[in-house]
Design a protein around this motif. Structure first.
Motif, mmCIF file in Angstrom:
data_model
loop_
_atom_site.group_PDB
_atom_site.id
_atom_site.type_symbol
_atom_site.label_atom_id
_atom_site.label_comp_id
_atom_site.label_asym_id
_atom_site.label_seq_id
_atom_site.Cartn_x
_atom_site.Cartn_y
_atom_site.Cartn_z
ATOM 1 N N ILE A 218 0.835 -1.187 0.000
ATOM 2 C CA ILE A 218 0.000 0.000 0.000
ATOM 3 C C ILE A 218 0.877 1.247 0.000
ATOM 4 C CG2 ILE A 218 -1.735 1.281 1.305
ATOM 5 C CD1 ILE A 218 -2.652 -1.444 2.395
ATOM 6 N N ASP A 219 0.600 2.123 -0.940
ATOM 7 C CA ASP A 219 1.358 3.366 -1.045
ATOM 8 C C ASP A 219 0.727 4.402 -0.127
ATOM 9 O OD1 ASP A 219 3.020 5.413 -1.865
ATOM 10 O OD2 ASP A 219 1.772 5.905 -3.606
ATOM 11 N N LYS A 220 1.478 4.830 0.892
ATOM 12 C CA LYS A 220 0.959 5.808 1.846
ATOM 13 C C LYS A 220 1.535 7.195 1.601
ATOM 14 C CE LYS A 220 -0.209 2.700 5.581
ATOM 15 N NZ LYS A 220 -0.126 2.461 7.006
ATOM 16 N N SER A 221 2.121 7.408 0.444
ATOM 17 C CA SER A 221 2.739 8.712 0.183
ATOM 18 C C SER A 221 1.704 9.822 0.107
ATOM 19 C CB SER A 221 3.553 8.658 -1.109
ATOM 20 O OG SER A 221 2.708 8.328 -2.188
ATOM 21 N N GLY A 222 0.506 9.527 -0.396
ATOM 22 C CA GLY A 222 -0.534 10.541 -0.514
ATOM 23 C C GLY A 222 -1.495 10.529 0.653
ATOM 24 N N TYR A 223 -1.146 9.853 1.737
ATOM 25 C CA TYR A 223 -2.028 9.701 2.887
ATOM 26 C C TYR A 223 -2.160 11.008 3.655
ATOM 27 C CZ TYR A 223 -3.615 8.347 7.509
ATOM 28 O OH TYR A 223 -4.295 8.264 8.690
ATOM 29 N N SER B 295 -9.648 0.269 0.153
ATOM 30 C CA SER B 295 -10.149 -0.538 -0.943
ATOM 31 C C SER B 295 -9.473 -1.904 -0.946
ATOM 32 C CB SER B 295 -9.873 0.169 -2.267
ATOM 33 O OG SER B 295 -10.119 -0.691 -3.346
ATOM 34 N N LYS B 296 -10.249 -2.966 -1.164
ATOM 35 C CA LYS B 296 -9.662 -4.296 -1.267
ATOM 36 C C LYS B 296 -8.891 -4.438 -2.577
ATOM 37 C CE LYS B 296 -13.237 -6.878 1.152
ATOM 38 N NZ LYS B 296 -14.221 -7.951 0.997
ATOM 39 N N ARG B 297 -9.368 -3.749 -3.590
ATOM 40 C CA ARG B 297 -8.805 -3.921 -4.907
ATOM 41 C C ARG B 297 -7.449 -3.257 -5.069
ATOM 42 N NH1 ARG B 297 -12.887 -2.806 -9.505
ATOM 43 N NH2 ARG B 297 -13.781 -4.607 -8.510
ATOM 44 N N HIS B 298 -7.344 -1.994 -4.727
ATOM 45 C CA HIS B 298 -6.076 -1.307 -4.975
ATOM 46 C C HIS B 298 -5.453 -0.682 -3.746
ATOM 47 C CE1 HIS B 298 -8.688 2.217 -5.245
ATOM 48 N NE2 HIS B 298 -9.382 1.547 -6.133
ATOM 49 N N GLY B 299 -6.058 -0.840 -2.579
ATOM 50 C CA GLY B 299 -5.435 -0.424 -1.336
ATOM 51 C C GLY B 299 -5.488 1.054 -1.019
ATOM 52 N N SER B 300 -6.171 1.839 -1.839
ATOM 53 C CA SER B 300 -6.230 3.269 -1.555
ATOM 54 C C SER B 300 -7.269 3.554 -0.466
ATOM 55 C CB SER B 300 -6.569 4.062 -2.818
ATOM 56 O OG SER B 300 -7.841 3.707 -3.284
ATOM 57 N N GLN B 301 -7.089 4.649 0.213
ATOM 58 C CA GLN B 301 -7.955 5.007 1.324
ATOM 59 C C GLN B 301 -9.161 5.802 0.827
ATOM 60 O OE1 GLN B 301 -5.967 7.351 4.229
ATOM 61 N NE2 GLN B 301 -7.555 7.111 5.758
ATOM 62 N N CYS B 302 -10.295 5.626 1.494
ATOM 63 C CA CYS B 302 -11.503 6.393 1.178
ATOM 64 C C CYS B 302 -11.220 7.870 1.435
ATOM 65 C CB CYS B 302 -12.658 5.905 2.047
ATOM 66 S SG CYS B 302 -14.188 6.828 1.846
ATOM 67 N N GLY B 303 -11.733 8.731 0.610
ATOM 68 C CA GLY B 303 -11.450 10.153 0.750
ATOM 69 C C GLY B 303 -12.518 10.936 1.481
ATOM 70 N N ALA B 304 -13.553 10.260 1.963
ATOM 71 C CA ALA B 304 -14.657 10.962 2.618
ATOM 72 C C ALA B 304 -14.323 11.322 4.064
ATOM 73 C CB ALA B 304 -15.905 10.085 2.590
ATOM 74 N N MET B 305 -15.125 12.222 4.615
ATOM 75 C CA MET B 305 -14.972 12.597 6.017
ATOM 76 C C MET B 305 -15.543 11.485 6.893
ATOM 77 S SD MET B 305 -16.169 16.568 6.142
ATOM 78 C CE MET B 305 -17.818 16.194 5.588
ATOM 79 N N ALA B 306 -14.856 11.163 7.979
ATOM 80 C CA ALA B 306 -15.361 10.177 8.936
ATOM 81 C C ALA B 306 -16.479 10.819 9.754
ATOM 82 C CB ALA B 306 -14.245 9.717 9.852
ATOM 83 N N VAL B 307 -17.425 10.007 10.192
ATOM 84 C CA VAL B 307 -18.495 10.488 11.055
ATOM 85 C C VAL B 307 -17.858 10.926 12.374
ATOM 86 C CG1 VAL B 307 -20.577 9.773 12.298
ATOM 87 C CG2 VAL B 307 -20.174 8.962 9.991
ATOM 88 N N ARG B 308 -18.341 12.001 12.950
ATOM 89 C CA ARG B 308 -17.759 12.534 14.178
ATOM 90 C C ARG B 308 -17.754 11.465 15.270
ATOM 91 N NH1 ARG B 308 -20.186 18.024 15.828
ATOM 92 N NH2 ARG B 308 -19.080 18.566 13.935
ATOM 93 N N GLY B 309 -16.573 11.221 15.822
ATOM 94 C CA GLY B 309 -16.429 10.233 16.883
ATOM 95 C C GLY B 309 -16.214 8.812 16.390
ATOM 96 N N LYS B 310 -16.205 8.596 15.082
ATOM 97 C CA LYS B 310 -16.008 7.261 14.502
ATOM 98 C C LYS B 310 -14.775 7.282 13.608
ATOM 99 C CE LYS B 310 -20.009 5.761 16.026
ATOM 100 N NZ LYS B 310 -20.880 4.688 15.746
#
Length: 107
Positions: free
Chosen positions: A9-14, A33-48
């Motif tokens: 997983i490439d974490k350079s853009g994390y 993502s299971k397919r390519h390992g990139s992280q979701c770009g959405a905001m997390a729910v407050r407290g989660k």
């Protein structure tokens, strides 16, 4: 013969935070993502740790009698199991052979 190997997983853009529409900062969803390992770009729910799409709004089971949160309770399952047992017992007494469980073949 080509073998598929998962790339690390490439974490350079994390980024741990996301800029909100109003210009503030919010935690970023930790789902990957299971397919390519990139992280979701959405905001997390407050407290989660995850966004609403990935289960951040989940509050747990709706039905206290059923740990899975469905509509079927333990009492209903027990009642159905007893009814099936009676049907099999009467079938065996009258010589009626049951077909057994359906397989997943053909579905």
């Amino acid at each position: 013969m080509s073998s598929k190997s998962k790339t690390p997983i490439d974490k350079s853009g994390y980024s741990a935070t996301v800029t909100t529409p109003t210009g503030g900062k919010a935690a970023r969803c930790q789902a990957r993502s299971k397919r390519h390992g990139s992280q979701c770009g959405a905001m997390a729910v407050r407290g989660k740790a995850v966004c609403r799409i990935h289960g951040g709004r989940s509050t747990g089971a709706k039905n206290p009698n059923c740990p899975a949160g469905g509509t079927e309770t333990r009492a209903k399952r027990k009642e159905r199991a007893e009814a099936i047992a009676r049907i099999r017992m009467y079938g065996a007494a009258f010589g009626i052979r049951s077909k057994g469980r359906k397989t997943k073949q053909g579905y």
